[in-house]
Design a protein around this motif. Structure first.
Motif, mmCIF file in Angstrom:
data_model
loop_
_atom_site.group_PDB
_atom_site.id
_atom_site.type_symbol
_atom_site.label_atom_id
_atom_site.label_comp_id
_atom_site.label_asym_id
_atom_site.label_seq_id
_atom_site.Cartn_x
_atom_site.Cartn_y
_atom_site.Cartn_z
ATOM 1 N N ARG A 300 0.834 -1.208 0.000
ATOM 2 C CA ARG A 300 0.000 0.000 0.000
ATOM 3 C C ARG A 300 0.868 1.258 0.000
ATOM 4 O O ARG A 300 0.597 2.213 -0.739
ATOM 5 C CB ARG A 300 -0.914 -0.027 1.224
ATOM 6 C CG ARG A 300 -1.738 1.239 1.401
ATOM 7 C CD ARG A 300 -2.896 0.972 2.325
ATOM 8 N NE ARG A 300 -3.899 0.141 1.669
ATOM 9 C CZ ARG A 300 -4.963 -0.357 2.289
ATOM 10 N NH1 ARG A 300 -5.143 -0.132 3.565
ATOM 11 N NH2 ARG A 300 -5.842 -1.081 1.625
ATOM 12 N N PRO A 309 -3.424 5.944 -7.950
ATOM 13 C CA PRO A 309 -4.606 6.492 -7.278
ATOM 14 C C PRO A 309 -5.136 5.557 -6.191
ATOM 15 O O PRO A 309 -5.005 4.326 -6.286
ATOM 16 C CB PRO A 309 -5.619 6.639 -8.421
ATOM 17 C CG PRO A 309 -4.793 6.740 -9.652
ATOM 18 C CD PRO A 309 -3.594 5.872 -9.411
ATOM 19 N N ALA A 310 -5.731 6.160 -5.168
ATOM 20 C CA ALA A 310 -6.233 5.376 -4.037
ATOM 21 C C ALA A 310 -7.282 4.361 -4.464
ATOM 22 O O ALA A 310 -7.412 3.298 -3.853
ATOM 23 C CB ALA A 310 -6.813 6.316 -2.975
ATOM 24 N N TYR A 311 -8.027 4.673 -5.517
ATOM 25 C CA TYR A 311 -9.078 3.760 -5.958
ATOM 26 C C TYR A 311 -8.493 2.410 -6.394
ATOM 27 O O TYR A 311 -9.077 1.356 -6.143
ATOM 28 C CB TYR A 311 -9.858 4.380 -7.124
ATOM 29 C CG TYR A 311 -10.288 5.808 -6.857
ATOM 30 C CD1 TYR A 311 -11.330 6.082 -5.981
ATOM 31 C CD2 TYR A 311 -9.641 6.876 -7.463
ATOM 32 C CE1 TYR A 311 -11.730 7.380 -5.727
ATOM 33 C CE2 TYR A 311 -10.030 8.189 -7.214
ATOM 34 C CZ TYR A 311 -11.073 8.435 -6.347
ATOM 35 O OH TYR A 311 -11.455 9.714 -6.090
ATOM 36 N N TRP A 312 -7.329 2.460 -7.034
ATOM 37 C CA TRP A 312 -6.713 1.229 -7.537
ATOM 38 C C TRP A 312 -5.987 0.459 -6.440
ATOM 39 O O TRP A 312 -5.647 -0.710 -6.631
ATOM 40 C CB TRP A 312 -5.744 1.566 -8.672
ATOM 41 C CG TRP A 312 -6.459 2.022 -9.910
ATOM 42 C CD1 TRP A 312 -6.546 3.292 -10.375
ATOM 43 C CD2 TRP A 312 -7.210 1.212 -10.815
ATOM 44 N NE1 TRP A 312 -7.303 3.344 -11.517
ATOM 45 C CE2 TRP A 312 -7.718 2.075 -11.820
ATOM 46 C CE3 TRP A 312 -7.500 -0.155 -10.889
ATOM 47 C CZ2 TRP A 312 -8.502 1.603 -12.858
ATOM 48 C CZ3 TRP A 312 -8.272 -0.629 -11.937
ATOM 49 C CH2 TRP A 312 -8.768 0.246 -12.912
ATOM 50 N N GLN A 313 -5.724 1.110 -5.316
ATOM 51 C CA GLN A 313 -5.089 0.397 -4.215
ATOM 52 C C GLN A 313 -6.006 -0.709 -3.693
ATOM 53 O O GLN A 313 -5.555 -1.786 -3.317
ATOM 54 C CB GLN A 313 -4.741 1.370 -3.094
ATOM 55 C CG GLN A 313 -3.695 2.399 -3.483
ATOM 56 C CD GLN A 313 -3.438 3.416 -2.387
ATOM 57 O OE1 GLN A 313 -3.670 3.145 -1.215
ATOM 58 N NE2 GLN A 313 -2.958 4.585 -2.767
ATOM 59 N N THR A 314 -7.300 -0.435 -3.661
ATOM 60 C CA THR A 314 -8.258 -1.447 -3.226
ATOM 61 C C THR A 314 -8.263 -2.633 -4.182
ATOM 62 O O THR A 314 -8.409 -3.785 -3.767
ATOM 63 C CB THR A 314 -9.663 -0.840 -3.139
ATOM 64 O OG1 THR A 314 -9.633 0.310 -2.287
ATOM 65 C CG2 THR A 314 -10.662 -1.841 -2.577
ATOM 66 N N VAL A 315 -8.099 -2.362 -5.473
ATOM 67 C CA VAL A 315 -8.034 -3.441 -6.457
ATOM 68 C C VAL A 315 -6.829 -4.334 -6.179
ATOM 69 O O VAL A 315 -6.915 -5.568 -6.217
ATOM 70 C CB VAL A 315 -7.963 -2.862 -7.884
ATOM 71 C CG1 VAL A 315 -7.760 -3.972 -8.910
ATOM 72 C CG2 VAL A 315 -9.219 -2.064 -8.205
#
Length: 336
Positions: A300, A309-315
């Motif tokens: 992370r 981007p933070a959105y892709w970190q969840t992916v």
């Protein structure tokens, strides 16, 4: 005449397995070794690809972030080992921090406020354990309900407003270092609690019961063990560890926010599962939880440093969980 001193050789299960496949199944069965290898690869790549990954400030930030996640993951691992799940960890972290902050605002001594937060988390864990162990409700549904309940209590009592201006003596628990230049205090707490949980699992009768409960609950019932009370004890211990994590998080950020630790249940469960705690129950280790937490936080942190981007970190996190679950499935299939 048959020589009874040398009985016929019985072919092993893997005698007909191709050597490459046998080597693969041996490797994936040692998940801690896999995680160490991944840590080395990811750490090397980030140290070469960024200028700040190996800086003292960045490493200390990773260590701090690991501390409260790992402490909560230790409790989560105990629950998963017995074949359960706890979705309420993020909400319990917020609730414990809020109760402690509320007591501090009322001029309670810091030790008393910490005890109030610890008891709050333990109470939620006890409720989970009673509903699951004594009444027999599904762990997923019970902990989903207590997650909503705990989060709703925090939001309702604060009306969405954080509690600020906490005493410096409390904030030092999450912000101070053992001595100038040494590791942060939360990391020391994490290592101490990890050692205690390891002793519990490997040096006590309760620890043996915990593993056996996840592997063969009927065997414990036949042996006369109160498995319902055992489940209550494990969930209570998980709640206490989660409360400690919430108190450290609150001390670190300096405020008790009603939205604190939202989504942390995913991180906590992921840290335990990535570390080798089997979702099928009966397997898991403290070292694995620490390694899983470290890998999770380093990945992370690396994504942030690389500008992802933070959105892709969840992916990325979801992909890691799926890969680990597949490894666990293949390992169990190879063992059978």
């Amino acid at each position: 005449m048959r020589n009874e001193a040398f009985p016929p050789t019985v072919p092993s299960r893997t005698s007909g397995v191709h050597p490459l496949r046998r080597g693969w199944t041996t490797l994936i069965s040692r998940q801690e070794l896999v995680i160490v290898t991944l840590l080395l690869l990811v750490g090397t790549a980030l140290s070469l690809g960024t200028e700040t990954f190996l800086s003292r400030t960045n490493l200390f930030n990773i260590a701090r972030a690991c501390s409260w996640i790992a402490i909560a993951a230790l409790g989560e691992a105990l629950v998963i080992i017995i074949g359960g799940i706890d979705l309420s960890v993020g909400a319990v972290m917020a609730l414990a921090g809020f109760v402690c902050a509320l007591c501090l605002q009322a001029d309670w001594p810091v030790p008393a406020a910490l005890l109030a937060g610890l008891l709050t988390g333990s109470l939620v864990g006890w409720v989970n354990g009673v509903l699951i162990g004594r009444i027999g409700l599904p762990p997923f549904i019970v902990t989903l309900g207590t997650m909503s309940l705990a989060r709703g209590v925090v939001l309702g009592l604060t009306r969405g407003e954080p509690i600020r201006h906490l005493p410096q003596t409390f904030l030092m628990l999450g912000q101070a270092e053992l001595w100038p230049g040494a590791w942060p205090l939360p990391v020391i707490y994490m290592l101490v609690l990890a050692a205690l949980v390891s002793l519990l699992l490997h040096q006590t009768v309760l620890g043996r019961y915990i593993y056996t409960l996840g592997r063969n609950e009927r065997a414990l019932v036949i042996a006369g063990v109160d498995t319902a009370q055992l489940k209550v004890s494990v969930y209570l211990l998980s709640g206490a560890l989660t409360a400690v994590a919430g108190l450290l998080l609150t001390a670190r950020v300096g405020v008790a926010a009603p939205t604190a630790a939202i989504g942390y249940e995913l991180d906590v469960i992921a840290a335990a599962v990535i570390g080798g705690t089997s979702l099928f129950g009966g397997e898991g280790s403290v070292i694995g939880v620490l390694l899983g937490t470290a890998l999770l936080q380093i990945v992370r942190n690396g994504l942030v440093l690389l500008g992802v981007p933070a959105y892709w970190q969840t992916v990325a996190l979801g992909g890691m969980i799926l890969v680990v679950i597949l490894l666990d499935y293949w390992r169990r299939r190879a063992a059978r």
